[in-house]
Design an enzyme around this catalytic site. Structure first.
Site, mmCIF file in Angstrom:
data_model
loop_
_atom_site.group_PDB
_atom_site.id
_atom_site.type_symbol
_atom_site.label_atom_id
_atom_site.label_comp_id
_atom_site.label_asym_id
_atom_site.label_seq_id
_atom_site.Cartn_x
_atom_site.Cartn_y
_atom_site.Cartn_z
ATOM 1 N N GLU A 38 0.717 -0.603 -0.217
ATOM 2 C CA GLU A 38 -0.387 0.255 -0.441
ATOM 3 C C GLU A 38 1.171 1.356 -0.111
ATOM 4 O OE1 GLU A 38 -3.506 1.592 2.800
ATOM 5 O OE2 GLU A 38 -2.147 0.487 3.772
ATOM 6 N N LYS A 108 -9.965 1.495 -1.512
ATOM 7 C CA LYS A 108 -9.796 0.396 -0.348
ATOM 8 C C LYS A 108 -11.133 0.982 0.948
ATOM 9 C CE LYS A 108 -7.265 1.226 4.058
ATOM 10 N NZ LYS A 108 -6.065 1.764 4.463
ATOM 11 N N CYS A 145 -4.957 -3.451 3.836
ATOM 12 C CA CYS A 145 -4.591 -3.143 5.176
ATOM 13 C C CYS A 145 -5.414 -3.005 6.195
ATOM 14 C CB CYS A 145 -3.723 -1.403 4.645
ATOM 15 S SG CYS A 145 -2.827 -0.942 6.834
#
Length: 254
Positions: A38, A108, A145
């Site tokens: 990321e 995300k 993440c």
């Protein structure tokens, strides 16, 4: 299929980061799947660092670099970037196929509003649309993440056919953090009987410990905290075997 995880620490200079990515990819054997962290395009920086000012379009220099490298390696490359919009940018994973074409994007869903930080002040959350992509004979589900802390997303991905999860991350270092990282990655593998390949940023700010876990939750390869490449072989046959022995997905009642 070969999977290679590229653990690195990004900087606040996008051109330097592109040079770093290109240099690290020169050490990668071609074929299979290559995963970068990321924020590989540009680090998050301090909370007041303007990510909108550095965000790039999907046809910008970062994705162009990935396209050239994917063609050179004959690999599928997954990497994290900040995607330009009219307002706050997206925290986006791009998937570039071995032909150099953009195969998928994942924006995300779960922004990191936790541990005293508010990612949503700087970035826009993506639509609740789980994304999978086919790489050779594997269906790969994409997570970024903080998404790792939400098992319902993993379930949506496995219901969409995922045999493996790819998890690029910039997992901030701190008390409990490496333990949470390793535990959650193994848990997602065990409860969904999938491979998990997680590439994290290293360095002083982030936890590193990029790793590959098999569908039993066994860590087959793991990095430490610095700049590293780790490689593993993953196979869909192992997924089917684990599901034959442990049919927990088939036994669900809710």
């Amino acid at each position: 299929m070969q999977v290679t995880l590229v653990q690195l620490a990004a900087t606040l200079d996008s051109a330097v980061n592109r040079d770093q990515v290109a240099a690290r990819l020169r050490d990668v054997e071609g074929g299979g799947l290559v995963v970068l962290p990321e924020g590989a395009m540009h680090d998050f920086g301090a909370p007041d660092h303007d990510l909108a000012a550095v965000a790039e379009p999907l046809d910008g220099p970062f994705v162009d670099l990935l396209a050239r490298e994917a063609r050179r390696l004959g690999s599928t490359i997954v990497a994290g970037m900040f995607e330009r919009t009219d307002g706050l940018p997206f925290n986006t994973l791009v998937v570039v196929g071995p032909d150099g074409d953009l195969a998928a994007t994942y924006r995300k869903i779960h922004l990191y509003d936790s541990f005293g930080y508010r990612e949503s002040d700087r970035l826009r959350a993506g639509e609740i649309e789980p994304v999978t992509v086919t790489v050779e004979d594997l269906t790969v589900g994409l997570m970024t993440c903080y998404d790792l802390r939400f098992p319902e997303l993993a379930r949506r991905l496995v219901d969409a056919g995922a045999d493996a999860f790819v998890v690029p991350a910039a997992w901030v270092a701190g008390e409990h953090k490496v333990d949470h990282w390793r535990t959650l990655l193994r848990a997602r593998a065990i409860e969904n009987t999938v491979w998990v390949a997680a590439a994290g940023q290293g360095g002083e700010r982030y936890s590193g410990h990029s790793l590959v876990a098999d569908p039993w939750g066994t860590i087959v390869e793991e990095a430490a905290g610095g700049d590293e490449l780790i490689t593993a072989q993953i196979a869909v046959d192992a997924v089917q075997h684990s599901r034959d022995v442990n049919p927990s997905l088939a036994n669900r009642r809710m």
